[in-house]
Design a protein around this motif. Structure first.
Motif, PDB file in Angstrom:
ATOM      1  N   PRO A   1      -0.042  10.685   2.798  1.00  0.00           N
ATOM      2  CA  PRO A   1       0.819  10.964   3.964  1.00  0.00           C
ATOM      3  C   PRO A   1       2.270  11.181   3.541  1.00  0.00           C
ATOM      4  CG  PRO A   1      -0.640   9.102   4.404  1.00  0.00           C
ATOM      5  CD  PRO A   1      -0.786   9.418   2.946  1.00  0.00           C
ATOM      6  N   ALA A   2       2.875  12.227   4.054  1.00  0.00           N
ATOM      7  CA  ALA A   2       4.245  12.571   3.664  1.00  0.00           C
ATOM      8  C   ALA A   2       5.234  11.477   4.040  1.00  0.00           C
ATOM      9  CB  ALA A   2       4.651  13.893   4.319  1.00  0.00           C
ATOM     10  N   ARG A   3       4.907  10.699   5.046  1.00  0.00           N
ATOM     11  CA  ARG A   3       5.864   9.692   5.517  1.00  0.00           C
ATOM     12  C   ARG A   3       6.121   8.588   4.488  1.00  0.00           C
ATOM     13  NH1 ARG A   3       1.169   8.889   8.379  1.00  0.00           N
ATOM     14  NH2 ARG A   3       0.128   6.862   8.110  1.00  0.00           N
TER      15      ARG A   3
ATOM     16  N   MET B   1       0.831  -1.214   0.000  1.00  0.00           N
ATOM     17  CA  MET B   1       0.000   0.000   0.000  1.00  0.00           C
ATOM     18  C   MET B   1       0.865   1.264   0.000  1.00  0.00           C
ATOM     19  SD  MET B   1      -2.838   1.526  -0.126  1.00  0.00           S
ATOM     20  CE  MET B   1      -4.117   0.312   0.169  1.00  0.00           C
ATOM     21  N   LYS B   2       1.991   1.240   0.732  1.00  0.00           N
ATOM     22  CA  LYS B   2       2.860   2.403   0.763  1.00  0.00           C
ATOM     23  C   LYS B   2       3.409   2.716  -0.629  1.00  0.00           C
ATOM     24  CE  LYS B   2       4.648   2.667   5.494  1.00  0.00           C
ATOM     25  NZ  LYS B   2       5.880   2.624   6.328  1.00  0.00           N
ATOM     26  N   ALA B   3       3.736   1.662  -1.378  1.00  0.00           N
ATOM     27  CA  ALA B   3       4.279   1.870  -2.722  1.00  0.00           C
ATOM     28  C   ALA B   3       3.235   2.513  -3.628  1.00  0.00           C
ATOM     29  CB  ALA B   3       4.751   0.538  -3.308  1.00  0.00           C
ATOM     30  N   PHE B   4       1.986   2.076  -3.514  1.00  0.00           N
ATOM     31  CA  PHE B   4       0.921   2.679  -4.308  1.00  0.00           C
ATOM     32  C   PHE B   4       0.738   4.146  -3.928  1.00  0.00           C
ATOM     33  CE2 PHE B   4      -3.598   3.899  -4.483  1.00  0.00           C
ATOM     34  CZ  PHE B   4      -3.746   3.923  -5.861  1.00  0.00           C
ATOM     35  N   LEU B   5       0.749   4.437  -2.635  1.00  0.00           N
ATOM     36  CA  LEU B   5       0.578   5.818  -2.185  1.00  0.00           C
ATOM     37  C   LEU B   5       1.744   6.694  -2.655  1.00  0.00           C
ATOM     38  CD1 LEU B   5      -0.772   5.322   1.455  1.00  0.00           C
ATOM     39  CD2 LEU B   5      -2.057   6.026  -0.570  1.00  0.00           C
ATOM     40  N   ALA B   6       2.948   6.129  -2.670  1.00  0.00           N
ATOM     41  CA  ALA B   6       4.096   6.890  -3.159  1.00  0.00           C
ATOM     42  C   ALA B   6       3.941   7.224  -4.634  1.00  0.00           C
ATOM     43  CB  ALA B   6       5.383   6.097  -2.925  1.00  0.00           C
ATOM     44  N   ALA B   7       3.457   6.246  -5.416  1.00  0.00           N
ATOM     45  CA  ALA B   7       3.219   6.498  -6.841  1.00  0.00           C
ATOM     46  C   ALA B   7       2.116   7.528  -7.032  1.00  0.00           C
ATOM     47  CB  ALA B   7       2.853   5.194  -7.547  1.00  0.00           C
ATOM     48  N   LEU B   8       1.054   7.402  -6.239  1.00  0.00           N
ATOM     49  CA  LEU B   8      -0.070   8.329  -6.348  1.00  0.00           C
ATOM     50  C   LEU B   8       0.354   9.745  -5.974  1.00  0.00           C
ATOM     51  CD1 LEU B   8      -3.174   8.426  -6.884  1.00  0.00           C
ATOM     52  CD2 LEU B   8      -3.479   8.150  -4.411  1.00  0.00           C
ATOM     53  N   GLY B   9       1.142   9.864  -4.927  1.00  0.00           N
ATOM     54  CA  GLY B   9       1.580  11.181  -4.480  1.00  0.00           C
ATOM     55  C   GLY B   9       2.548  11.843  -5.433  1.00  0.00           C
ATOM     56  N   PHE B  10       3.366  11.027  -6.117  1.00  0.00           N
ATOM     57  CA  PHE B  10       4.348  11.593  -7.045  1.00  0.00           C
ATOM     58  C   PHE B  10       3.715  11.985  -8.374  1.00  0.00           C
ATOM     59  CE2 PHE B  10       7.634  10.978 -10.382  1.00  0.00           C
ATOM     60  CZ  PHE B  10       8.450  12.043 -10.019  1.00  0.00           C
ATOM     61  N   LEU B  11       2.804  11.161  -8.879  1.00  0.00           N
ATOM     62  CA  LEU B  11       2.259  11.373 -10.216  1.00  0.00           C
ATOM     63  C   LEU B  11       0.999  12.227 -10.242  1.00  0.00           C
ATOM     64  CD1 LEU B  11       2.677   7.798 -11.760  1.00  0.00           C
ATOM     65  CD2 LEU B  11       4.095   9.810 -12.163  1.00  0.00           C
ATOM     66  N   THR B  12       0.408  12.477  -9.088  1.00  0.00           N
ATOM     67  CA  THR B  12      -0.822  13.274  -9.041  1.00  0.00           C
ATOM     68  C   THR B  12      -0.743  14.281  -7.899  1.00  0.00           C
ATOM     69  OG1 THR B  12      -2.108  11.936  -7.472  1.00  0.00           O
ATOM     70  CG2 THR B  12      -2.073  11.196  -9.774  1.00  0.00           C
ATOM     71  N   ARG B  13      -1.788  15.078  -7.804  1.00  0.00           N
ATOM     72  CA  ARG B  13      -1.919  16.018  -6.702  1.00  0.00           C
ATOM     73  C   ARG B  13      -2.847  15.484  -5.614  1.00  0.00           C
ATOM     74  NH1 ARG B  13       2.338  17.809  -7.479  1.00  0.00           N
ATOM     75  NH2 ARG B  13       2.837  19.711  -8.629  1.00  0.00           N
ATOM     76  N   VAL B  14      -3.171  14.216  -5.683  1.00  0.00           N
ATOM     77  CA  VAL B  14      -3.972  13.597  -4.626  1.00  0.00           C
ATOM     78  C   VAL B  14      -3.130  13.563  -3.349  1.00  0.00           C
ATOM     79  CG1 VAL B  14      -5.145  11.494  -3.873  1.00  0.00           C
ATOM     80  CG2 VAL B  14      -5.266  12.197  -6.271  1.00  0.00           C
ATOM     81  N   PRO B  15      -3.642  14.115  -2.234  1.00  0.00           N
ATOM     82  CA  PRO B  15      -2.820  14.167  -1.010  1.00  0.00           C
ATOM     83  C   PRO B  15      -2.602  12.776  -0.409  1.00  0.00           C
ATOM     84  CG  PRO B  15      -5.053  14.965  -0.587  1.00  0.00           C
ATOM     85  CD  PRO B  15      -4.948  14.784  -2.069  1.00  0.00           C
TER      86      PRO B  15
END
Length: 241
Positions: free
Chosen positions: A17-19, A1-15
């Motif tokens: 968690p910064a961690r 899940m963290k990897a997906f969130l990292a991809a989502l945060g990098f490629l989009t403006r969807v907020p």
């Protein structure tokens, strides 16, 4: 899940968690999830297109395009502009091309490239709203699948660029993600197959140009790849409709 969130945060403006960006493994493995992030972008575009489907198509297309630029933060558009400036101003020289890419200012070539790609997307979206939304599904997904493929098949041109953090992602997982993206395109029938073939053609031409000029690719050229693939797939799917 963290990897997906990292991809989502990098490629989009969807907020997100910064961690998640502090996790080196999650950042590296985020490459696997790029096609899935493309589907998230598609969902946003579908939603906006559904909301405006009864509106005049030109207005609807403008709103969908605005949502597209907003949700992605114009990340790849910036890469497209930098790449266009560098390719024209670099005059065939590798070091000069790389240096121009690092310049934050946009020159005439970059501006023209942005206008032409956005104009093409706008015209295609006006048609997509009228004839169906398969193009809205395939275009963002295949464009981000192309980025994953770039890291699997092409050397990285800079020693310490942003993309260096993605080196070492699981090849098997990335290959599975690419196979699933291709399968989803094929399941869309003839239109999906056309989009897949055009995306492959854009990738082959892009890779050859990057290897010839730079010996590899950069983050900016990846942005150009994403934008060119999106536009090309949009047009291909709509022409095949």
């Amino acid at each position: 899940m963290k990897a997906f969130l990292a991809a989502l945060g990098f490629l989009t403006r969807v907020p997100v968690p910064a961690r998640v960006f502090d996790d080196v493994r999650a950042t590296r493995e985020s490459l696997v999830w790029y096609p899935a992030v493309g589907l998230v972008v598609s969902l946003v575009l579908w939603l906006v297109a559904w909301m405006v489907h009864a509106w005049p198509p030109l207005i609807g297309a403008a709103l969908v395009l605005g949502a597209w630029v907003t949700v992605t933060g114009a990340l790849h558009l910036d890469g497209l502009a930098d790449s266009a400036d560098a390719w024209v101003g670099g005059i065939g020289d590798r070091e000069r091309t790389l240096a121009i890419m690092k310049d934050p200012c946009s020159g005439p070539a970059g501006v023209v490239a942005l206008v032409l790609v956005l104009l093409l997307k706008f015209a295609a979206l006006a048609s997509a709203i009228l004839v169906g939304n398969a193009a809205l599904l395939l275009s963002p997904m295949l464009a981000r699948a192309a980025l994953t493929l770039a890291f699997l098949t092409t050397p990285y041109a800079r020693a310490n660029g942003l993309g260096s953090a993605l080196q070492g992602a699981s090849r098997t997982s990335c290959q599975i993600a690419l196979a699933l993206a291709a399968a989803l395109a094929v399941l869309c029938g003839w239109r999906g197959l056309c989009g897949l073939l055009v995306a492959a053609m854009v990738f082959v031409i892009w890779r050859a140009a990057c290897v010839h000029r730079l010996g590899g690719f950069t983050g900016d050229t990846c942005g150009a790849l994403a934008e060119l693939t999106e536009a090309a797939v949009l047009v291909a799917v709509l022409v095949a409709s």
